[in-house]
Design a protein around this motif. Structure first.
Motif, PDB file in Angstrom:
ATOM      1  N   GLY A 158       0.786  -1.219   0.000  1.00 57.60           N
ATOM      2  CA  GLY A 158       0.000   0.000   0.000  1.00 57.60           C
ATOM      3  C   GLY A 158       0.821   1.273   0.000  1.00 57.60           C
ATOM      4  O   GLY A 158       2.059   1.257   0.139  1.00 57.60           O
ATOM      5  N   SER A 159       0.146   2.386  -0.123  1.00 60.34           N
ATOM      6  CA  SER A 159       0.804   3.679  -0.248  1.00 60.34           C
ATOM      7  C   SER A 159       1.581   4.033   1.016  1.00 60.34           C
ATOM      8  O   SER A 159       1.140   3.767   2.137  1.00 60.34           O
ATOM      9  CB  SER A 159      -0.227   4.762  -0.547  1.00 60.34           C
ATOM     10  N   ALA A 160       2.772   4.601   0.807  1.00 65.82           N
ATOM     11  CA  ALA A 160       3.647   5.089   1.878  1.00 65.82           C
ATOM     12  C   ALA A 160       4.095   3.992   2.838  1.00 65.82           C
ATOM     13  O   ALA A 160       4.578   4.286   3.939  1.00 65.82           O
ATOM     14  CB  ALA A 160       2.985   6.230   2.645  1.00 65.82           C
ATOM     15  N   THR A 161       3.963   2.741   2.452  1.00 63.94           N
ATOM     16  CA  THR A 161       4.480   1.639   3.254  1.00 63.94           C
ATOM     17  C   THR A 161       5.958   1.440   2.931  1.00 63.94           C
ATOM     18  O   THR A 161       6.360   1.481   1.767  1.00 63.94           O
ATOM     19  CB  THR A 161       3.684   0.356   3.007  1.00 63.94           C
ATOM     20  N   ARG A 162       6.754   1.202   3.978  1.00 65.71           N
ATOM     21  CA  ARG A 162       8.195   1.030   3.822  1.00 65.71           C
ATOM     22  C   ARG A 162       8.563  -0.414   4.190  1.00 65.71           C
ATOM     23  O   ARG A 162       8.342  -0.849   5.317  1.00 65.71           O
ATOM     24  CB  ARG A 162       8.973   1.993   4.706  1.00 65.71           C
ATOM     25  N   ILE A 163       9.125  -1.121   3.230  1.00 62.92           N
ATOM     26  CA  ILE A 163       9.628  -2.468   3.469  1.00 62.92           C
ATOM     27  C   ILE A 163      11.152  -2.398   3.396  1.00 62.92           C
ATOM     28  O   ILE A 163      11.719  -2.011   2.365  1.00 62.92           O
ATOM     29  CB  ILE A 163       9.072  -3.477   2.448  1.00 62.92           C
ATOM     30  N   ALA A 164      11.813  -2.727   4.478  1.00 64.86           N
ATOM     31  CA  ALA A 164      13.261  -2.577   4.571  1.00 64.86           C
ATOM     32  C   ALA A 164      13.975  -3.627   3.718  1.00 64.86           C
ATOM     33  O   ALA A 164      13.355  -4.460   3.047  1.00 64.86           O
ATOM     34  CB  ALA A 164      13.696  -2.678   6.029  1.00 64.86           C
ATOM     35  N   SER A 165      15.285  -3.600   3.763  1.00 59.42           N
ATOM     36  CA  SER A 165      16.074  -4.541   2.971  1.00 59.42           C
ATOM     37  C   SER A 165      15.945  -5.960   3.518  1.00 59.42           C
ATOM     38  O   SER A 165      15.683  -6.184   4.694  1.00 59.42           O
ATOM     39  CB  SER A 165      17.548  -4.126   2.981  1.00 59.42           C
ATOM     40  N   ARG A 166      16.090  -6.917   2.607  1.00 60.07           N
ATOM     41  CA  ARG A 166      16.132  -8.354   2.944  1.00 60.07           C
ATOM     42  C   ARG A 166      14.871  -8.836   3.657  1.00 60.07           C
ATOM     43  O   ARG A 166      14.911  -9.594   4.631  1.00 60.07           O
ATOM     44  CB  ARG A 166      17.384  -8.674   3.766  1.00 60.07           C
ATOM     45  N   VAL A 167      13.739  -8.410   3.157  1.00 61.02           N
ATOM     46  CA  VAL A 167      12.443  -8.906   3.619  1.00 61.02           C
ATOM     47  C   VAL A 167      11.877  -9.835   2.557  1.00 61.02           C
ATOM     48  O   VAL A 167      12.044  -9.598   1.360  1.00 61.02           O
ATOM     49  CB  VAL A 167      11.467  -7.734   3.870  1.00 61.02           C
ATOM     50  N   ALA A 168      11.213 -10.905   2.990  1.00 60.17           N
ATOM     51  CA  ALA A 168      10.482 -11.781   2.076  1.00 60.17           C
ATOM     52  C   ALA A 168       8.991 -11.524   2.262  1.00 60.17           C
ATOM     53  O   ALA A 168       8.438 -11.832   3.327  1.00 60.17           O
ATOM     54  CB  ALA A 168      10.814 -13.243   2.350  1.00 60.17           C
ATOM     55  N   PHE A 169       8.373 -10.945   1.249  1.00 59.20           N
ATOM     56  CA  PHE A 169       6.938 -10.638   1.286  1.00 59.20           C
ATOM     57  C   PHE A 169       6.282 -11.524   0.241  1.00 59.20           C
ATOM     58  O   PHE A 169       6.404 -11.304  -0.955  1.00 59.20           O
ATOM     59  CB  PHE A 169       6.721  -9.148   0.981  1.00 59.20           C
ATOM     60  N   GLY A 170       5.588 -12.554   0.699  1.00 63.01           N
ATOM     61  CA  GLY A 170       5.201 -13.664  -0.151  1.00 63.01           C
ATOM     62  C   GLY A 170       4.106 -13.366  -1.167  1.00 63.01           C
ATOM     63  O   GLY A 170       3.428 -12.335  -1.118  1.00 63.01           O
ATOM     64  N   HIS A 171       3.931 -14.307  -2.064  1.00 63.73           N
ATOM     65  CA  HIS A 171       2.938 -14.172  -3.118  1.00 63.73           C
ATOM     66  C   HIS A 171       1.535 -14.013  -2.531  1.00 63.73           C
ATOM     67  O   HIS A 171       1.183 -14.605  -1.505  1.00 63.73           O
ATOM     68  CB  HIS A 171       2.983 -15.385  -4.056  1.00 63.73           C
ATOM     69  N   ASP A 172       0.747 -13.166  -3.154  1.00 61.11           N
ATOM     70  CA  ASP A 172      -0.649 -12.897  -2.793  1.00 61.11           C
ATOM     71  C   ASP A 172      -0.832 -12.160  -1.468  1.00 61.11           C
ATOM     72  O   ASP A 172      -1.972 -11.876  -1.070  1.00 61.11           O
ATOM     73  CB  ASP A 172      -1.468 -14.196  -2.761  1.00 61.11           C
ATOM     74  N   CYS A 173       0.245 -11.861  -0.750  1.00 54.57           N
ATOM     75  CA  CYS A 173       0.107 -11.150   0.518  1.00 54.57           C
ATOM     76  C   CYS A 173      -0.203  -9.679   0.255  1.00 54.57           C
ATOM     77  O   CYS A 173       0.151  -9.123  -0.780  1.00 54.57           O
ATOM     78  CB  CYS A 173       1.389 -11.283   1.346  1.00 54.57           C
ATOM     79  N   ARG A 174      -0.847  -9.054   1.241  1.00 55.18           N
ATOM     80  CA  ARG A 174      -1.244  -7.652   1.080  1.00 55.18           C
ATOM     81  C   ARG A 174      -0.971  -6.884   2.367  1.00 55.18           C
ATOM     82  O   ARG A 174      -1.224  -7.396   3.460  1.00 55.18           O
ATOM     83  CB  ARG A 174      -2.740  -7.537   0.736  1.00 55.18           C
ATOM     84  N   ILE A 175      -0.477  -5.668   2.205  1.00 56.22           N
ATOM     85  CA  ILE A 175      -0.316  -4.757   3.332  1.00 56.22           C
ATOM     86  C   ILE A 175      -0.869  -3.405   2.917  1.00 56.22           C
ATOM     87  O   ILE A 175      -0.700  -2.975   1.770  1.00 56.22           O
ATOM     88  CB  ILE A 175       1.157  -4.652   3.792  1.00 56.22           C
ATOM     89  N   GLY A 176      -1.537  -2.730   3.850  1.00 56.51           N
ATOM     90  CA  GLY A 176      -2.181  -1.457   3.552  1.00 56.51           C
ATOM     91  C   GLY A 176      -1.220  -0.282   3.562  1.00 56.51           C
ATOM     92  O   GLY A 176      -0.017  -0.425   3.329  1.00 56.51           O
ATOM     93  N   ALA A 177      -1.747   0.876   3.889  1.00 52.95           N
ATOM     94  CA  ALA A 177      -0.988   2.123   3.804  1.00 52.95           C
ATOM     95  C   ALA A 177      -0.169   2.372   5.066  1.00 52.95           C
ATOM     96  O   ALA A 177      -0.521   1.929   6.161  1.00 52.95           O
ATOM     97  CB  ALA A 177      -1.946   3.286   3.582  1.00 52.95           C
TER      98      ALA A 177
END
Length: 348
Positions: A158-177
């Motif tokens: 989602g908008s303005a979300t920050r995912i740092a380095s070396r994260v695994a964010f899997g297929h079909d997963c969702r995170i909001g703003a």
């Protein structure tokens, strides 16, 4: 440079940006935010609890955040910003301060990033070096994907979300703003599902996903497993510390917070506005109601529906006393039986 230091800022600028009632020189220059103990004349500090009044009276801080009733205790010569909740003001000040200090992210996709087919990346988003974005993933406005991070196919950030380095964010997963996921976190790994068969284990494929709301923080090396059939869900405002395990099909209500090393077993349902101290454990398929607060290292073995503070920790003691108390505790049922027998003998 002194830790926390940044370009000097006037107290007038702070109050203009964050409010509060300033007592003292609005042109005083502040270079860092510091504790009451370590503050100097160019530092801003705060008093969050009355029990720390001696620290306030002895501080060298150039300015302090205080409630109105604490203003008379501010040392002579220091400025003060009066606010109903100094700790909340401090929290907002840290974000204001970091926004000034942090270098702007380089908008766009780094040349070394790997971008799949049909990916939608907003023009204001940032994708770092060696990041991998899976097919059909969506990266929202002003989102930041750190270097060496993988965002799986059909995932949504989602908008303005920050995912740092070396994260695994899997297929079909969702995170909001406006979310934050710190380094090493794994979102959407398979839940722990196996069926016993003839002395061995048959894997159960995990067909759900992870759905995360707005304003959620996920700490470093925290793992949130995808659901087996239904999704694993974190509602808006959930805060997870480092090294937390959230198993498959868990649901966590809005604005619940968990300290480091908490473990939540599969299919637990946790309400809104709860807190869990470090290393608390929640067994699977339990229900925790809204407003429940669990002390550190407690093991929750049955559902709790009534709001309140709950503790399940055997108090620490010197080892000899602890062993005696533990031995007594093991005999508690026997002692109870004997006591009831005695009561029957002496009761007319």
């Amino acid at each position: 440079m002194t830790p926390g230091a940044t370009a000097p800022v006037r107290l007038a600028d702070i109050v203009s940006g964050l409010g509060g009632e300033l007592h003292g020189d609005d042109q005083r220059v502040i270079t860092r935010i510091a504790s009451l103990e370590s503050a100097d004349e160019t530092s801003l500090s705060f008093l969050a609890q009355a029990r720390f009044k001696p620290l306030l009276q002895a501080t060298r801080a150039g300015c302090v955040l205080v409630r109105a009733d604490m203003l008379p205790l501010v040392p002579e010569g220091a400025s003060a910003i009066v606010t109903p909740d100094p700790y909340l003001y401090y929290a907002r000040l840290t974000r204001w301060w970091l926004a000034r200090k942090r270098q702007s992210d380089t908008v766009g996709v780094h040349g070394s990033a790997v971008i799949g087919q049909g990916v939608v990346i907003h023009p204001t988003a940032t994708v770092g070096a060696f990041a991998v974005i899976g097919d059909r993933a969506v990266i929202g406005e002003h989102a930041v994907i750190g270097s060496h991070t993988e965002v799986g196919a059909d995932a949504v950030v989602g908008s303005a979300t920050r995912i740092a380095s070396r994260v695994a964010f899997g297929h079909d997963c969702r995170i909001g703003a406006r979310g934050t996921i710190h380094s090493g976190a794994v979102i959407g790994a398979d839940g722990f599902g196996f069926a016993p068969f003839e002395g061995r284990w048959e894997k159960i494929e995990q067909l759900g996903t992870v759905v995360i709301g707005d304003d959620v923080d996920v700490g470093a090396n925290t793992c949130i497993d995808r659901g087996a059939l239904d999704d694993t869900v974190l509602s808006d405002g959930v805060k997870l510390d480092n090294l937390i395990q959230i198993a498959h099909n868990v649901r966590i209500g809005a604005h619940t917070a968990m300290a480091g090393c908490v473990g939540v077993a599969g299919s637990a349902r946790i309400g809104a506005g709860c807190t869990f101290g470090g290393a608390a454990m929640i067994l699977g398929h339990l229900e925790i109601g809204d407003g429940v607060h669990i002390s550190a290292a407690s093991v929750v073995m049955s559902s709790i529906l009534k709001p309140g503070q709950y503790s399940g920790v055997f108090p620490i003691d010197d080892n000899g006393s602890w062993e005696k108390n533990a031995a007594t505790l093991r005999q508690l049922h026997t002692l109870r039986t004997r006591l009831r027998a005695l009561e029957k003998k002496i009761t007319p």
